[in-house]
Design a protein around this motif. Structure first.
Motif, PDB file in Angstrom:
ATOM      1  N   TYR A   1      38.370  34.050  41.154  1.00  0.00           N
ATOM      2  CA  TYR A   1      38.904  32.728  40.869  1.00  0.00           C
ATOM      3  C   TYR A   1      40.057  32.916  39.909  1.00  0.00           C
ATOM      4  O   TYR A   1      39.935  33.590  38.892  1.00  0.00           O
ATOM      5  N   LEU A   2      41.179  32.334  40.258  1.00  0.00           N
ATOM      6  CA  LEU A   2      42.356  32.465  39.407  1.00  0.00           C
ATOM      7  C   LEU A   2      42.708  31.095  38.872  1.00  0.00           C
ATOM      8  O   LEU A   2      42.672  30.105  39.607  1.00  0.00           O
TER       9      LEU A   2
ATOM     10  N   ILE B   1      51.300  30.292  28.229  1.00  0.00           N
ATOM     11  CA  ILE B   1      50.569  29.925  29.441  1.00  0.00           C
ATOM     12  C   ILE B   1      49.582  31.057  29.711  1.00  0.00           C
ATOM     13  O   ILE B   1      49.921  32.222  29.586  1.00  0.00           O
ATOM     14  N   LYS B   2      48.342  30.671  30.063  1.00  0.00           N
ATOM     15  CA  LYS B   2      47.319  31.711  30.250  1.00  0.00           C
ATOM     16  C   LYS B   2      46.995  31.884  31.727  1.00  0.00           C
ATOM     17  O   LYS B   2      46.745  30.904  32.429  1.00  0.00           O
ATOM     18  N   PHE B   3      46.971  33.130  32.151  1.00  0.00           N
ATOM     19  CA  PHE B   3      46.479  33.429  33.495  1.00  0.00           C
ATOM     20  C   PHE B   3      45.068  33.974  33.324  1.00  0.00           C
ATOM     21  O   PHE B   3      44.878  34.970  32.651  1.00  0.00           O
ATOM     22  N   ILE B   4      44.110  33.338  33.956  1.00  0.00           N
ATOM     23  CA  ILE B   4      42.725  33.796  33.812  1.00  0.00           C
ATOM     24  C   ILE B   4      42.184  34.161  35.180  1.00  0.00           C
ATOM     25  O   ILE B   4      42.330  33.395  36.130  1.00  0.00           O
ATOM     26  N   LEU B   5      41.559  35.311  35.258  1.00  0.00           N
ATOM     27  CA  LEU B   5      40.984  35.754  36.527  1.00  0.00           C
ATOM     28  C   LEU B   5      39.504  36.044  36.321  1.00  0.00           C
ATOM     29  O   LEU B   5      39.134  36.835  35.454  1.00  0.00           O
ATOM     30  N   LEU B   6      38.659  35.410  37.134  1.00  0.00           N
ATOM     31  CA  LEU B   6      37.230  35.695  37.112  1.00  0.00           C
ATOM     32  C   LEU B   6      36.934  36.614  38.286  1.00  0.00           C
ATOM     33  O   LEU B   6      37.254  36.280  39.420  1.00  0.00           O
ATOM     34  N   HIS B   7      36.333  37.747  38.011  1.00  0.00           N
ATOM     35  CA  HIS B   7      36.073  38.699  39.087  1.00  0.00           C
ATOM     36  C   HIS B   7      34.787  39.447  38.826  1.00  0.00           C
ATOM     37  O   HIS B   7      34.327  39.549  37.688  1.00  0.00           O
ATOM     38  N   LYS B   8      34.222  39.983  39.918  1.00  0.00           N
ATOM     39  CA  LYS B   8      32.938  40.660  39.750  1.00  0.00           C
ATOM     40  C   LYS B   8      33.099  42.170  39.602  1.00  0.00           C
ATOM     41  O   LYS B   8      32.311  42.812  38.937  1.00  0.00           O
ATOM     42  N   THR B   9      34.072  42.727  40.269  1.00  0.00           N
ATOM     43  CA  THR B   9      34.216  44.187  40.216  1.00  0.00           C
ATOM     44  C   THR B   9      35.308  44.563  39.226  1.00  0.00           C
ATOM     45  O   THR B   9      36.252  43.827  39.011  1.00  0.00           O
ATOM     46  N   LYS B  10      35.174  45.743  38.668  1.00  0.00           N
ATOM     47  CA  LYS B  10      36.137  46.187  37.662  1.00  0.00           C
ATOM     48  C   LYS B  10      37.322  46.824  38.362  1.00  0.00           C
ATOM     49  O   LYS B  10      37.161  47.713  39.175  1.00  0.00           O
TER      50      LYS B  10
ATOM     51  N   PHE C   1      34.516  25.714  34.209  1.00  0.00           N
ATOM     52  CA  PHE C   1      33.979  25.662  32.850  1.00  0.00           C
ATOM     53  C   PHE C   1      34.067  27.016  32.167  1.00  0.00           C
ATOM     54  O   PHE C   1      34.409  27.112  30.987  1.00  0.00           O
ATOM     55  N   VAL C   2      33.743  28.049  32.929  1.00  0.00           N
ATOM     56  CA  VAL C   2      33.755  29.387  32.338  1.00  0.00           C
ATOM     57  C   VAL C   2      35.168  29.762  31.928  1.00  0.00           C
ATOM     58  O   VAL C   2      35.414  30.302  30.842  1.00  0.00           O
ATOM     59  N   ALA C   3      36.138  29.454  32.812  1.00  0.00           N
ATOM     60  CA  ALA C   3      37.525  29.789  32.491  1.00  0.00           C
ATOM     61  C   ALA C   3      37.965  29.035  31.249  1.00  0.00           C
ATOM     62  O   ALA C   3      38.598  29.595  30.342  1.00  0.00           O
ATOM     63  N   HIS C   4      37.625  27.758  31.195  1.00  0.00           N
ATOM     64  CA  HIS C   4      38.021  26.963  30.047  1.00  0.00           C
ATOM     65  C   HIS C   4      37.387  27.491  28.769  1.00  0.00           C
ATOM     66  O   HIS C   4      38.023  27.558  27.709  1.00  0.00           O
ATOM     67  N   ALA C   5      36.115  27.886  28.864  1.00  0.00           N
ATOM     68  CA  ALA C   5      35.424  28.360  27.664  1.00  0.00           C
ATOM     69  C   ALA C   5      36.007  29.673  27.164  1.00  0.00           C
ATOM     70  O   ALA C   5      36.002  29.947  25.962  1.00  0.00           O
ATOM     71  N   SER C   6      36.533  30.472  28.083  1.00  0.00           N
ATOM     72  CA  SER C   6      37.033  31.768  27.639  1.00  0.00           C
ATOM     73  C   SER C   6      38.385  31.655  26.959  1.00  0.00           C
ATOM     74  O   SER C   6      38.902  32.634  26.426  1.00  0.00           O
ATOM     75  N   LEU C   7      38.968  30.457  26.988  1.00  0.00           N
ATOM     76  CA  LEU C   7      40.236  30.288  26.280  1.00  0.00           C
ATOM     77  C   LEU C   7      40.091  30.585  24.799  1.00  0.00           C
ATOM     78  O   LEU C   7      41.022  31.060  24.150  1.00  0.00           O
ATOM     79  N   ASP C   8      38.887  30.304  24.269  1.00  0.00           N
ATOM     80  CA  ASP C   8      38.635  30.593  22.854  1.00  0.00           C
ATOM     81  C   ASP C   8      38.876  32.061  22.553  1.00  0.00           C
ATOM     82  O   ASP C   8      39.472  32.426  21.539  1.00  0.00           O
TER      83      ASP C   8
ATOM     84  N   LEU D   1      43.068  28.775  42.055  1.00  0.00           N
ATOM     85  CA  LEU D   1      42.902  29.386  43.367  1.00  0.00           C
ATOM     86  C   LEU D   1      41.547  30.058  43.442  1.00  0.00           C
ATOM     87  O   LEU D   1      41.195  30.873  42.602  1.00  0.00           O
ATOM     88  N   GLU D   2      40.775  29.688  44.484  1.00  0.00           N
ATOM     89  CA  GLU D   2      39.511  30.370  44.739  1.00  0.00           C
ATOM     90  C   GLU D   2      39.752  31.376  45.838  1.00  0.00           C
ATOM     91  O   GLU D   2      40.219  31.017  46.911  1.00  0.00           O
ATOM     92  N   ILE D   3      39.419  32.627  45.554  1.00  0.00           N
ATOM     93  CA  ILE D   3      39.616  33.653  46.576  1.00  0.00           C
ATOM     94  C   ILE D   3      38.233  34.075  47.047  1.00  0.00           C
ATOM     95  O   ILE D   3      37.503  34.774  46.357  1.00  0.00           O
ATOM     96  N   ILE D   4      37.881  33.612  48.242  1.00  0.00           N
ATOM     97  CA  ILE D   4      36.561  33.968  48.759  1.00  0.00           C
ATOM     98  C   ILE D   4      36.758  34.671  50.093  1.00  0.00           C
ATOM     99  O   ILE D   4      37.184  34.049  51.052  1.00  0.00           O
TER     100      ILE D   4
END
Lengths: 136, 618
Positions: free
Chosen positions: A4-5, A79-88, A38-45, A18-21
């Motif tokens: 998720y970007l 401006i923040k680019f946030i990427l949620l991903h499962k693999t490293k 929510f997770v992306a927003h929370a990680s802004l901290d 953007l949801e990449i599925i």
């Protein structure tokens, strides 16, 4: 690989999402996908905390939510680019962010686009999708 | 936010709500102080305290029964073991002394360890066999129905009642209360020896016609008990001679007690009690203290019983029993445990420790023909160690050190055990030992080795999986480990809280705890984050320095919202409302459609529940 970007503006407003599925994983994890925002927003901290210690724009993996890792990239205009991903995938993600940054800069140079507003351009969307498919 | 997956026995529909039997707050909940204020460390130390098995003669049980304790003499002693007022001093391996602040004794009826009623039937049970050989020595059926272990559904139900009737009081302490109920009902298992009795306490009263003989027979009769295979019933005996103040002559009793001391050694105690039942009419009668470690089932039973008059006991009895418990701890329990620690350490642990220990271990591993070692005491089929094996004693040694507060020694023995368990593939034992090691490390002031937090988290998660994915698994222990370690991650720095939050996110994906437990843990995280925000705000009012302004406003909002949603799932909108308003403050300021929509949905859910379940506090 599901990810998720989100591009988030200076007032915590979403500029682009953007949801990449991939097709194989279409049935899994749909239940929890609404948590991504929510997770992306929370990680802004954590971005705000980490930005003072890091020298580069790419902040690497700043947070973790269960098995999802959160990587972030901070542009000079906050401006923040946030990427949620499962693999490293540090290298791939770093390249992805850098190219995304260039796409974003081109978007900014468009006089009809005001910074911090949501991006509705389909061309931008298409380019980001191809970039994601290539790098991630 | 989530689809409703409510389970458990909270009222779900309005018809269920109307048939809810409790119309007004039960007197039991109003009248009694729920639980004292305790920190988490105190709670854990008191929970892992020595267990004393109590076996009383027929007359002693009857004495207690007449005083109003329907479960026998054990019940009389139980509340007084919870908090020992005087200073308890323990010596550690090097001889230095240490004050134990949170020492307690858990009195357990001997029948809880005995399985003969279930295995051999009532006719051949332990008590029946003894009674057939020696009539009138003990009651043929046990009065108490104390059982080890607890059902998590009972814990959830009890906490739900508490939350429903006294939500203002428990909002700060709910995580502790939840953990306490888990700690109160620990099952009797082969891989954890905290529940095993340290000493056996035999009780004889002055009503007995031949107390000395009765005591002798009683002590010997424990061999008829059918205990589980991993437990030896022959803990060292201690005895109490109860003198009835109202009916018998003090001098005669003292003479009998002296005879006892001559026959059985100095391990005896003299206790003076009134046999008359105390009611409020008497001047010196006080309400009987309620034991703090009641299991959830017992709480629920009390809730349904709803006694009208408080249960009383004489003040002098209270003082006598308190004095007895203190003397018992200082003169019997602590010295016995210290002696055992020294003995077992010399016998078993010193060979395994240190460089020579590792060398011995390595040589066994590499030079033995089979992979599992030459003489492994572990039986894979039943997943237990042999009863008197080295590992059994080492585990007890480590537990005794833990209970006496000698953290460094305990940690060293646990680590030696962990190596052994790893070698034997005894994953439940391994998981239990690792859990206790983490807890002991957090208590020990020198051993605060802060490994990188990520690796700690990963190791903890791997051995959580040992508890649940192994062939014999224990979900109770997994839940308990989850609760204990989740709260251990302290609330000092943001990194700790982040780790704690990450630990709790697995609750969303695995059903470790029931719905109430989930709500409680999420609320705890939300409160922790909220505290850091407030601290940061007050700090920044003093001096503003870039880079030190650390606050987790958004995280606090996220977790508050999650907690509010889970409280809604438990049908407790009153607890959800303050959390929701906390999160609303942050989320109202941003313009993010999907987030705003979710927040709006939660608020609608709270309103709907509040309208439906209007509940007026008495």
């Amino acid at each position: 690989m599901a990810s998720y970007l989100a591009i988030i503006g200076t007032k915590d407003n979403p500029v682009y999402e953007l949801e990449i599925i991939p097709i194989k994983e279409m049935n899994e994890d749909i239940l929890k996908s609404h948590l991504h925002q929510f997770v992306a927003h929370a990680s802004l901290d954590l971005i705000e905390q980490g930005q003072w210690t890091s020298n580069s724009l790419y902040l690497r993996s700043i947070d973790q939510f269960h098995d999802t890792m959160i990587s972030a990239f901070l542009t000079p205009s906050n401006i923040k680019f946030i990427l949620l991903h499962k693999t490293k995938n540090d290298d791939g993600i770093k390249l992805f962010f850098q190219e995304l940054h260039e796409l974003y800069i081109k978007m900014l140079m468009n006089p009809f686009y005001e910074p911090n507003q949501p991006i509705h351009s389909q061309a931008f969307d298409l380019r980001v999708r191809t970039l994601a498919k290539r790098q991630l | 936010m989530h689809d409703s997956q409510s389970s458990g026995s909270y009222p779900r529909t309005s018809s269920e709500w109307n048939s809810f039997a409790i119309d007004e707050t039960p007197s039991y909940i109003i009248n009694h102080e729920i639980f004292p204020d305790r920190t988490f460390a105190q709670l854990v130390q008191t929970a892992f305290s020595p267990r004393i098995a109590v076996l009383a003669t027929y007359d002693a049980d009857k004495l207690a029964y007449h005083k109003g304790f329907t479960q026998g003499f054990w019940e009389l002693l139980r509340p007084f073991g919870d908090e020992i007022r005087e200073k308890i001093v323990a010596h550690d391996m090097q001889g230095s002394t240490r004050t134990l602040n949170n020492f307690a004794l858990h009195f357990v009826p001997f029948d809880a360890y005995d399985m003969s009623v279930r295995t051999k039937g009532k006719e051949n049970s332990f008590r029946a066999t003894v009674a057939s050989k020696h009539p009138n020595l003990v009651l043929t059926t046990p009065l108490s129905d104390y059982r080890f272990g607890t059902n998590s559904k009972d814990v959830e139900q009890w906490l739900w009642y508490l939350a429903y009737f006294r939500h203002q009081d428990i909002s700060g302490k709910s995580a502790l209360l939840y953990t306490q109920q888990f700690l109160a009902g620990q099952p009797l298992v082969p891989f954890e020896t905290f529940n095993y009795p340290v000493l056996n306490l035999f009780v004889v009263s002055s009503h007995n016609t031949s107390p000395v003989d009765a005591l002798r027979v009683l002590i010997q009769s424990t061999k008829y008990a059918d205990c589980p295979t991993f437990l030896t019933p022959d803990a060292t005996p201690r005895y109490v001679f109860v003198h009835d103040e109202d009916k018998h002559d003090l001098e005669l009793s003292i003479a009998i007690f002296d005879t006892m001391k001559r026959s059985f050694g100095d391990n005896g105690f003299f206790l003076r009690l009134h046999s008359q039942k105390a009611t409020l009419d008497y001047e010196s009668a006080v309400p009987c203290p309620r034991p703090q470690w009641l299991s959830a089932q017992e709480h629920l039973k009390l809730l349904q019983a709803s006694e009208k008059t408080p249960f009383c006991i004489f003040q002098s009895d209270v003082q006598a029993i308190q004095r007895f418990v203190t003397n018992f701890s200082t003169l019997s329990v602590i010295p016995h445990m210290e002696r055992c620690v020294k003995k077992w350490d010399d016998q078993y642990a010193s060979t395994r420790r240190g460089f020579t220990g590792k060398l011995l271990f390595a040589s066994k591993k590499y030079f033995s023909p089979s992979g599992s070692g030459i003489a492994s005491n572990f039986r894979h089929a039943s997943h237990t160690y042999k009863r008197n094996s080295t590992e059994f004693f080492m585990r007890r040694l480590a537990d005794f050190s833990f209970m006496l507060g000698d953290w460094t020694h305990a940690i060293s023995v646990y680590e030696a055990l962990i190596r052994q368990y790893n070698n034997d593939q005894a994953h439940l034992y391994l998981a239990a030992a690792q859990e206790i090691v983490s807890i002991a490390r957090s208590f020990s002031p020198e051993d605060r080795v802060r490994n990188s937090e990520k690796s700690t988290l990963q190791t903890l998660q791997t051995y959580m999986s040992h508890y649940t994915r192994g062939v014999p698994n224990s979900h109770f222990h997994a839940a308990r480990a989850f609760l204990l370690l989740g709260q251990l991650f302290g609330s000092k720095t943001e990194v700790d809280i982040d780790n704690s939050a990450n630990w709790c996110t697995s609750l969303l994906f695995f059903r470790r705890l029931g719905p109430l437990g989930q709500a409680i843990m999420f609320q705890r995280i939300a409160n922790l984050y909220q505290e850091t925000c407030e601290k940061a705000v007050s700090a920044s009012q003093g001096a503003v320095t870039a880079g030190t302004h650390r606050s987790r406003i958004r995280k606090a909002a996220f977790w508050s919202l999650l907690a509010a949603e889970f409280w809604c799932k438990c049908r407790l909108p009153e607890l959800a409302t303050p959390l929701f308003s906390q999160s609303q403050g942050t989320y109202d300021q941003i313009r993010w459609t999907s987030i705003n929509k979710s927040v709006y949905n939660v608020s609608k859910e709270i309103d709907r529940l509040q309208k439906r379940y209007t509940h007026s506090d008495p």
